[in-house]
Design a protein around this motif. Sequence first.
Motif, PDB file in Angstrom:
ATOM      1  N   VAL A  21     -17.359 -14.773  11.372  1.00  0.00           N
ATOM      2  CA  VAL A  21     -18.982 -15.524  10.716  1.00  0.00           C
ATOM      3  C   VAL A  21     -19.291 -13.990  10.692  1.00  0.00           C
ATOM      4  CG1 VAL A  21     -21.263 -16.123  11.930  1.00  0.00           C
ATOM      5  CG2 VAL A  21     -18.696 -16.546  13.414  1.00  0.00           C
ATOM      6  N   LYS A  22     -20.306 -14.360   8.915  1.00  0.00           N
ATOM      7  CA  LYS A  22     -20.416 -13.535   8.007  1.00  0.00           C
ATOM      8  C   LYS A  22     -21.709 -13.233   7.794  1.00  0.00           C
ATOM      9  CE  LYS A  22     -15.604 -12.223   5.682  1.00  0.00           C
ATOM     10  NZ  LYS A  22     -15.475 -12.732   4.405  1.00  0.00           N
ATOM     11  N   THR A  23     -22.661 -12.822   8.034  1.00  0.00           N
ATOM     12  CA  THR A  23     -24.485 -13.261   7.437  1.00  0.00           C
ATOM     13  C   THR A  23     -24.830 -12.001   6.536  1.00  0.00           C
ATOM     14  OG1 THR A  23     -25.231 -12.104   9.649  1.00  0.00           O
ATOM     15  CG2 THR A  23     -24.380 -14.058   9.425  1.00  0.00           C
ATOM     16  N   PRO A  24     -25.669 -12.655   5.832  1.00  0.00           N
ATOM     17  CA  PRO A  24     -25.698 -11.649   5.044  1.00  0.00           C
ATOM     18  C   PRO A  24     -27.681 -10.825   5.558  1.00  0.00           C
ATOM     19  CG  PRO A  24     -27.964 -13.770   5.255  1.00  0.00           C
ATOM     20  CD  PRO A  24     -25.709 -14.045   5.503  1.00  0.00           C
ATOM     21  N   LEU A  25     -27.200  -9.581   5.155  1.00  0.00           N
ATOM     22  CA  LEU A  25     -28.243  -8.288   5.548  1.00  0.00           C
ATOM     23  C   LEU A  25     -29.125  -8.333   4.300  1.00  0.00           C
ATOM     24  CD1 LEU A  25     -25.735  -6.221   6.697  1.00  0.00           C
ATOM     25  CD2 LEU A  25     -27.127  -7.631   8.524  1.00  0.00           C
ATOM     26  N   TYR A  26     -30.393  -8.141   4.891  1.00  0.00           N
ATOM     27  CA  TYR A  26     -31.609  -7.921   4.091  1.00  0.00           C
ATOM     28  C   TYR A  26     -32.465  -6.476   4.905  1.00  0.00           C
ATOM     29  CZ  TYR A  26     -30.979 -12.753   3.048  1.00  0.00           C
ATOM     30  OH  TYR A  26     -30.466 -14.036   2.797  1.00  0.00           O
ATOM     31  N   GLY A  27     -32.868  -6.132   3.548  1.00  0.00           N
ATOM     32  CA  GLY A  27     -33.635  -4.323   3.757  1.00  0.00           C
ATOM     33  C   GLY A  27     -34.926  -4.537   4.184  1.00  0.00           C
ATOM     34  N   ALA A  28     -35.839  -4.295   4.680  1.00  0.00           N
ATOM     35  CA  ALA A  28     -37.187  -3.959   4.168  1.00  0.00           C
ATOM     36  C   ALA A  28     -38.778  -5.026   3.717  1.00  0.00           C
ATOM     37  CB  ALA A  28     -37.781  -2.156   4.676  1.00  0.00           C
ATOM     38  N   ILE A  44     -16.322  -6.250  14.167  1.00  0.00           N
ATOM     39  CA  ILE A  44     -17.867  -6.164  14.042  1.00  0.00           C
ATOM     40  C   ILE A  44     -17.804  -5.240  12.299  1.00  0.00           C
ATOM     41  CG2 ILE A  44     -20.131  -5.581  14.273  1.00  0.00           C
ATOM     42  CD1 ILE A  44     -19.837  -6.376  17.258  1.00  0.00           C
ATOM     43  N   PHE A  45     -17.736  -5.084  11.209  1.00  0.00           N
ATOM     44  CA  PHE A  45     -18.445  -4.626  10.701  1.00  0.00           C
ATOM     45  C   PHE A  45     -19.168  -5.017   9.061  1.00  0.00           C
ATOM     46  CE2 PHE A  45     -15.643  -8.591   9.364  1.00  0.00           C
ATOM     47  CZ  PHE A  45     -16.323  -8.557   7.796  1.00  0.00           C
ATOM     48  N   ARG A  46     -19.488  -4.169   8.825  1.00  0.00           N
ATOM     49  CA  ARG A  46     -20.395  -4.345   7.189  1.00  0.00           C
ATOM     50  C   ARG A  46     -20.159  -3.826   6.201  1.00  0.00           C
ATOM     51  NH1 ARG A  46     -26.504  -2.597   9.621  1.00  0.00           N
ATOM     52  NH2 ARG A  46     -26.903  -4.397  11.122  1.00  0.00           N
ATOM     53  N   LYS A  47     -20.469  -4.280   5.465  1.00  0.00           N
ATOM     54  CA  LYS A  47     -20.584  -4.366   3.671  1.00  0.00           C
ATOM     55  C   LYS A  47     -21.796  -3.961   2.974  1.00  0.00           C
ATOM     56  CE  LYS A  47     -15.805  -6.312   3.769  1.00  0.00           C
ATOM     57  NZ  LYS A  47     -14.931  -7.577   2.862  1.00  0.00           N
ATOM     58  N   ASP A  48     -21.713  -3.129   1.677  1.00  0.00           N
ATOM     59  CA  ASP A  48     -23.059  -3.505   0.626  1.00  0.00           C
ATOM     60  C   ASP A  48     -22.441  -4.417  -0.482  1.00  0.00           C
ATOM     61  OD1 ASP A  48     -21.171  -2.151  -0.777  1.00  0.00           O
ATOM     62  OD2 ASP A  48     -21.238   0.440  -0.763  1.00  0.00           O
ATOM     63  N   MET A  49     -23.531  -3.972  -0.898  1.00  0.00           N
ATOM     64  CA  MET A  49     -23.425  -5.261  -2.523  1.00  0.00           C
ATOM     65  C   MET A  49     -21.895  -5.309  -2.915  1.00  0.00           C
ATOM     66  SD  MET A  49     -26.112  -7.000  -1.555  1.00  0.00           S
ATOM     67  CE  MET A  49     -26.296  -7.939  -3.425  1.00  0.00           C
ATOM     68  N   GLN A  50     -21.629  -4.509  -3.326  1.00  0.00           N
ATOM     69  CA  GLN A  50     -19.888  -4.661  -3.718  1.00  0.00           C
ATOM     70  C   GLN A  50     -19.354  -4.205  -3.021  1.00  0.00           C
ATOM     71  OE1 GLN A  50     -22.679  -1.319  -3.824  1.00  0.00           O
ATOM     72  NE2 GLN A  50     -23.192  -2.596  -6.062  1.00  0.00           N
ATOM     73  N   ARG A  51     -19.141  -5.000  -1.346  1.00  0.00           N
ATOM     74  CA  ARG A  51     -18.504  -4.959  -0.911  1.00  0.00           C
ATOM     75  C   ARG A  51     -17.406  -3.904  -0.146  1.00  0.00           C
ATOM     76  NH1 ARG A  51     -16.697 -10.074  -4.579  1.00  0.00           N
ATOM     77  NH2 ARG A  51     -17.925  -8.756  -6.115  1.00  0.00           N
ATOM     78  N   ARG A  52     -18.151  -2.737  -0.244  1.00  0.00           N
ATOM     79  CA  ARG A  52     -17.753  -1.498   0.669  1.00  0.00           C
ATOM     80  C   ARG A  52     -17.889  -1.816   2.354  1.00  0.00           C
ATOM     81  NH1 ARG A  52     -19.675   2.098  -4.079  1.00  0.00           N
ATOM     82  NH2 ARG A  52     -21.037   1.540  -3.795  1.00  0.00           N
ATOM     83  N   GLY A  61     -26.568  -6.352   1.716  1.00  0.00           N
ATOM     84  CA  GLY A  61     -24.842  -6.217   2.266  1.00  0.00           C
ATOM     85  C   GLY A  61     -24.931  -7.774   3.269  1.00  0.00           C
ATOM     86  N   LEU A  62     -24.097  -7.261   4.073  1.00  0.00           N
ATOM     87  CA  LEU A  62     -23.412  -8.358   4.955  1.00  0.00           C
ATOM     88  C   LEU A  62     -22.937  -7.607   5.971  1.00  0.00           C
ATOM     89  CD1 LEU A  62     -19.628  -8.555   5.168  1.00  0.00           C
ATOM     90  CD2 LEU A  62     -20.740 -10.170   2.666  1.00  0.00           C
ATOM     91  N   GLN A  63     -22.780  -8.580   6.881  1.00  0.00           N
ATOM     92  CA  GLN A  63     -21.988  -8.024   8.131  1.00  0.00           C
ATOM     93  C   GLN A  63     -20.804  -9.484   8.850  1.00  0.00           C
ATOM     94  OE1 GLN A  63     -24.078  -5.465  11.325  1.00  0.00           O
ATOM     95  NE2 GLN A  63     -24.149  -8.553  12.595  1.00  0.00           N
ATOM     96  N   GLY A  64     -20.333  -8.906   9.303  1.00  0.00           N
ATOM     97  CA  GLY A  64     -19.406  -9.916   9.907  1.00  0.00           C
ATOM     98  C   GLY A  64     -18.784  -9.328  11.541  1.00  0.00           C
ATOM     99  N   ILE A  65     -17.998 -10.864  12.166  1.00  0.00           N
ATOM    100  CA  ILE A  65     -18.035 -10.812  13.161  1.00  0.00           C
ATOM    101  C   ILE A  65     -16.844 -11.839  13.495  1.00  0.00           C
ATOM    102  CG2 ILE A  65     -19.219 -12.450  14.238  1.00  0.00           C
ATOM    103  CD1 ILE A  65     -19.432 -10.858  16.850  1.00  0.00           C
ATOM    104  N   PHE A  66     -15.106 -10.957  13.758  1.00  0.00           N
ATOM    105  CA  PHE A  66     -13.984 -11.743  14.093  1.00  0.00           C
ATOM    106  C   PHE A  66     -13.567 -11.782  15.396  1.00  0.00           C
ATOM    107  CE2 PHE A  66     -12.858  -8.280  11.700  1.00  0.00           C
ATOM    108  CZ  PHE A  66     -11.467  -8.655  11.978  1.00  0.00           C
TER     109      PHE A  66
END
Length: 420
Positions: free
Chosen positions: A358-365, A281-289, A371-376
């Motif tokens: 599987v990659k899904t977008p993440l949303y703020g309040a 499981i990982f997460r990335k920001d809008m700059q894909r870091r 960013g996005l979250q991925g699970i593989f």
Amino acid sequence: MAQDRLKLLLLEPDPGFTRKLSDMLGQTLELSAEFESVPNLKAGLERLSARKDIDVVVMDLCLPDGAGLGSVGLIRDQAPQVPIIVAGELDDKEVAVESVQAGAQDYLIKGQLTPGWLERSIRYAIERYHVGSALQAAEQKYHSVFDHLVEGVFQTTVQGRYLMANMALARIYGYGSPEELISDLTDIGRSLYVQPDRRQEFVAQMQSNNVITEFESQVYRKDGTTIWISENCRAVRDTSGDILFYEGTVEDISSRRKTEENLRDSEALYHSLVETLPQNIFRKDMQRRFTFANQQFCATLGHPLHEIIGKTDYDFFRPDLAEKYQEDDQTVLRTGKPQDTVEEHQPSGRSKIYVQVVKTPLYGADGNPIGLQGIFWDITEQKLADEKIRRANAQLAQSRKQLREKNQEMEDDLRMAREI
């Protein structure tokens, strides 16, 4: 002055002094007054009750049916809007002070009275009354604001007794009034704080810093239940630097603390889940870091978490693979739609593997993407097994084709032999 022409009521049993006062009023230079007199307290109270047109009352200190200075309070109760002047025979400062303390605006000595003195006294009494009324109104307004504050306000001694508290503080601590709180809560260190040495910590910080902000503690309410409070406080010192008292504010933060506790529990549960799952499981920001990775992902990459955070795919994968991953990420961020695909992974220095991603977008309040979250998970064995089955099936299909062709040749040869 209530009207253009002043209305004065005299409570005086001596007709001689009544005439003297009337004559003096006629001799005043700038004071225009209507004069009315009654011989006793009862008649005066009845007159004040009948009409509300009197601007000032002059009363004899020794009315036959009066109670000395106690008569001042009776007149004030009947006509609180009217200033009062007490007239007496004695040239006694204590009597004058007691008259003012009883509620009168001035004290006159009958034997020393002159028209000028009388005029000044009347004007002084009216002005002092209005100033006092304005001050009283200001104090009432202050106390109204003070007692309706949401935050509790206090002053305490260094030893731990309350000197002052507002209604909000009484409500926070479960008391019916500030007076009840001050009377009952006489040892803050022992009776208020749940943690026994919390008051000592408070005092130590005040001694060192003179100011405390957001000093959070668990405290007891009157009924024994506990709440969380946040205190902001300063030390008030004398000219020698010694602390006179502490003053500050108290806020009930129980709801906030409960919310924070629930959030911590939720985060602990989340991290427990993501760290025990066998998936990466990982997460990335809008700059894909990378902004987060669980231990399984770290193991897959062969790097600890601190070497992954802030990096991109280009730091761990071949350029062609990293470019593909970044393009997939961009598609998810642009469309806002999840992506389910199989990817080829080959971290630097390791064998190639296949993963289901599987990659899904993440949303703020605020609803905007952050960013996005991925699970593989590794499907290399499944992929290789599928390829082996596919090759076996292909070989079987080829063998069947060859067998059909061979059978066809044999049938053709047999038919030709028969024809010969």
